[in-house]
Motif scaffolding. Sequence first.
Motif, PDB file in Angstrom:
ATOM      1  N   ASP A  62       0.840  -1.196   0.000  1.00 36.90           N
ATOM      2  CA  ASP A  62       0.000   0.000   0.000  1.00 36.90           C
ATOM      3  C   ASP A  62       0.878   1.249   0.000  1.00 36.90           C
ATOM      4  OD1 ASP A  62      -2.129  -1.711   0.182  1.00 36.90           O
ATOM      5  OD2 ASP A  62      -2.546  -1.318   2.302  1.00 36.90           O
ATOM      6  N   LEU A  63       0.251   2.364  -0.339  1.00 38.21           N
ATOM      7  CA  LEU A  63       0.949   3.640  -0.357  1.00 38.21           C
ATOM      8  C   LEU A  63       0.001   4.720   0.158  1.00 38.21           C
ATOM      9  CD1 LEU A  63       3.759   4.676  -1.418  1.00 38.21           C
ATOM     10  CD2 LEU A  63       2.536   5.432  -3.458  1.00 38.21           C
ATOM     11  N   VAL A  76       4.586  10.901  -0.777  1.00 34.45           N
ATOM     12  CA  VAL A  76       4.209   9.517  -0.493  1.00 34.45           C
ATOM     13  C   VAL A  76       4.754   9.095   0.864  1.00 34.45           C
ATOM     14  CG1 VAL A  76       4.180   8.959  -2.947  1.00 34.45           C
ATOM     15  CG2 VAL A  76       6.237   8.498  -1.616  1.00 34.45           C
ATOM     16  N   VAL A  77       4.069   8.118   1.455  1.00 35.35           N
ATOM     17  CA  VAL A  77       4.486   7.519   2.715  1.00 35.35           C
ATOM     18  C   VAL A  77       4.505   6.013   2.530  1.00 35.35           C
ATOM     19  CG1 VAL A  77       4.089   7.377   5.198  1.00 35.35           C
ATOM     20  CG2 VAL A  77       3.290   9.384   3.936  1.00 35.35           C
ATOM     21  N   LEU A  78       5.653   5.394   2.786  1.00 33.98           N
ATOM     22  CA  LEU A  78       5.786   3.952   2.627  1.00 33.98           C
ATOM     23  C   LEU A  78       5.413   3.199   3.893  1.00 33.98           C
ATOM     24  CD1 LEU A  78       9.256   3.841   0.803  1.00 33.98           C
ATOM     25  CD2 LEU A  78       6.980   4.166  -0.177  1.00 33.98           C
ATOM     26  N   GLY A  79       5.720   3.790   5.040  1.00 31.04           N
ATOM     27  CA  GLY A  79       5.506   3.117   6.316  1.00 31.04           C
ATOM     28  C   GLY A  79       4.588   3.904   7.221  1.00 31.04           C
ATOM     29  N   ASP A  80       5.171   4.476   8.291  1.00 25.82           N
ATOM     30  CA  ASP A  80       4.386   5.155   9.308  1.00 25.82           C
ATOM     31  C   ASP A  80       4.368   6.668   9.103  1.00 25.82           C
ATOM     32  OD1 ASP A  80       3.929   2.717  10.461  1.00 25.82           O
ATOM     33  OD2 ASP A  80       5.496   2.917  11.976  1.00 25.82           O
ATOM     34  N   LEU A  81       3.266   7.261   9.541  1.00 24.91           N
ATOM     35  CA  LEU A  81       3.095   8.710   9.538  1.00 24.91           C
ATOM     36  C   LEU A  81       2.760   9.130  10.961  1.00 24.91           C
ATOM     37  CD1 LEU A  81       2.526  11.424   7.923  1.00 24.91           C
ATOM     38  CD2 LEU A  81       0.139  10.679   7.885  1.00 24.91           C
ATOM     39  N   ALA A 129     -10.283  20.352  21.215  1.00 22.36           N
ATOM     40  CA  ALA A 129      -9.859  19.211  22.043  1.00 22.36           C
ATOM     41  C   ALA A 129      -8.384  18.929  21.761  1.00 22.36           C
ATOM     42  CB  ALA A 129     -10.701  17.979  21.737  1.00 22.36           C
ATOM     43  N   PRO A 130      -7.465  19.363  22.642  1.00 22.00           N
ATOM     44  CA  PRO A 130      -6.038  19.175  22.376  1.00 22.00           C
ATOM     45  C   PRO A 130      -5.652  17.703  22.311  1.00 22.00           C
ATOM     46  CG  PRO A 130      -6.402  19.913  24.635  1.00 22.00           C
ATOM     47  CD  PRO A 130      -7.716  20.012  23.935  1.00 22.00           C
ATOM     48  N   VAL A 131      -4.639  17.420  21.507  1.00 18.04           N
ATOM     49  CA  VAL A 131      -4.129  16.054  21.386  1.00 18.04           C
ATOM     50  C   VAL A 131      -2.609  16.084  21.492  1.00 18.04           C
ATOM     51  CG1 VAL A 131      -6.034  15.276  19.925  1.00 18.04           C
ATOM     52  CG2 VAL A 131      -3.957  16.194  18.866  1.00 18.04           C
ATOM     53  N   GLU A 132      -2.046  14.972  21.944  1.00 13.95           N
ATOM     54  CA  GLU A 132      -0.586  14.845  21.966  1.00 13.95           C
ATOM     55  C   GLU A 132      -0.045  14.499  20.587  1.00 13.95           C
ATOM     56  OE1 GLU A 132       1.049  12.342  24.947  1.00 13.95           O
ATOM     57  OE2 GLU A 132      -0.274  13.103  26.522  1.00 13.95           O
ATOM     58  N   GLY A 133      -0.864  13.841  19.776  1.00 13.32           N
ATOM     59  CA  GLY A 133      -0.408  13.494  18.440  1.00 13.32           C
ATOM     60  C   GLY A 133      -1.367  12.571  17.739  1.00 13.32           C
ATOM     61  N   VAL A 134      -1.054  12.308  16.474  1.00 15.16           N
ATOM     62  CA  VAL A 134      -1.822  11.393  15.634  1.00 15.16           C
ATOM     63  C   VAL A 134      -0.825  10.486  14.929  1.00 15.16           C
ATOM     64  CG1 VAL A 134      -3.443  11.176  13.706  1.00 15.16           C
ATOM     65  CG2 VAL A 134      -3.587  13.159  15.252  1.00 15.16           C
ATOM     66  N   THR A 135      -1.092   9.186  14.924  1.00 12.98           N
ATOM     67  CA  THR A 135      -0.240   8.238  14.205  1.00 12.98           C
ATOM     68  C   THR A 135      -1.084   7.460  13.216  1.00 12.98           C
ATOM     69  OG1 THR A 135      -0.527   6.608  15.984  1.00 12.98           O
ATOM     70  CG2 THR A 135       1.430   7.990  16.082  1.00 12.98           C
ATOM     71  N   VAL A 136      -0.469   7.146  12.072  1.00 11.59           N
ATOM     72  CA  VAL A 136      -1.207   6.489  10.981  1.00 11.59           C
ATOM     73  C   VAL A 136      -0.320   5.411  10.379  1.00 11.59           C
ATOM     74  CG1 VAL A 136      -2.436   6.800   8.810  1.00 11.59           C
ATOM     75  CG2 VAL A 136      -2.354   8.681  10.476  1.00 11.59           C
ATOM     76  N   ARG A 137      -0.940   4.291  10.055  1.00 10.57           N
ATOM     77  CA  ARG A 137      -0.263   3.215   9.329  1.00 10.57           C
ATOM     78  C   ARG A 137      -1.259   2.600   8.364  1.00 10.57           C
ATOM     79  NH1 ARG A 137       3.207  -1.463  12.175  1.00 10.57           N
ATOM     80  NH2 ARG A 137       4.699   0.266  12.143  1.00 10.57           N
ATOM     81  N   SER A 138      -0.821   2.389   7.129  1.00  6.48           N
ATOM     82  CA  SER A 138      -1.680   1.748   6.137  1.00  6.48           C
ATOM     83  C   SER A 138      -1.656   0.242   6.348  1.00  6.48           C
ATOM     84  CB  SER A 138      -1.206   2.095   4.727  1.00  6.48           C
ATOM     85  OG  SER A 138      -2.049   1.498   3.769  1.00  6.48           O
ATOM     86  N   PRO A 173      -4.279   1.252  -2.348  1.00  5.04           N
ATOM     87  CA  PRO A 173      -4.015  -0.168  -2.042  1.00  5.04           C
ATOM     88  C   PRO A 173      -3.142  -0.829  -3.109  1.00  5.04           C
ATOM     89  CG  PRO A 173      -6.358   0.359  -1.806  1.00  5.04           C
ATOM     90  CD  PRO A 173      -5.716   1.518  -2.505  1.00  5.04           C
ATOM     91  N   GLU A 174      -2.153  -1.572  -2.645  1.00  8.90           N
ATOM     92  CA  GLU A 174      -1.275  -2.354  -3.521  1.00  8.90           C
ATOM     93  C   GLU A 174      -0.763  -1.506  -4.687  1.00  8.90           C
ATOM     94  OE1 GLU A 174      -3.294  -5.918  -4.660  1.00  8.90           O
ATOM     95  OE2 GLU A 174      -3.269  -6.730  -2.626  1.00  8.90           O
TER      96      GLU A 174
END
Length: 265
Positions: free
Chosen positions: A125-126, A134-139, A194-203, A255-256
């Motif tokens: 995925d991309l 582009v992001v290959l792994g984690d954001l 609503a404050p947040v410490e962060g956001v993480t994303v993975r495909s 996807p793919e």
Amino acid sequence: MSAHDQLLVVIDPVARRSDGESVRIAKDVLCGGAEAKICLPDSPEEFSRALARRGSRRLVVVGDDRSLLRTVTLLHRERELADGALSLVPIGSPGSLEVAHALGVPQNAVAAARAVLDGVVRRRDLLVDDSDGVVLGDLSIPAVRVAAAAPPTVWDTCRSLVRTLVRPAPAPFAVRTHRLRVEADGVLLNDVDAPVEGVTVRSLDGVADITVHPPSSPAFHTGAHSFTVSGPDFRYRADSVVSGPVRRRTWSVRPEAWGLTLPKR
């Protein structure tokens, strides 16, 4: 792999400088198993031209995560990412190869070179943003934390002790929060109030797995095909690269979208 197959082996200049012996061994393995054209670019422009002139040859990049990311980005922007497959022989420090190893590329250069010759193509995925990045792994958002304070001097310590006797000392560390609006497939997950410490994303399996981290409550997550983050200027880390500041960015899952040659299971 047939001995008649042809490879274009593009060797990143950083790899040549950092570990010339591993580069030489990888070249010997690749040239011993296929007809390989070796390309030694010395600049990003030469790197780009080498990719553009690859013809029908299978592309093999010798380098680290940044080399892989540069290659995928160039092929994506030329709309050639879906054509054929990409191979990577990892050369670099362990910290510069985290994305490659997470994608399944062998840690050993010789094993990776053999996988180029005998492996199989697996689709990956991309994540693509609205600026064609582009992001290959984690954001992750935010990517940059406040630097720790310098150690106090003796005089600072004495003054701090006096202040402590007069009034309670403040907490030594404060949690840094950000006010971000996060929308997933048009659904509001978090707003700027609503404050947040962060956001993480993975495909994962064609879907972006989005996790929001509030400062004082458990993290919550959801899956989406696209998501938008907006708010005051923020930075984000995509793979090994920190970008920004920006005020709004949208990412979509493809996807793919690309193929990576990996060892047979």
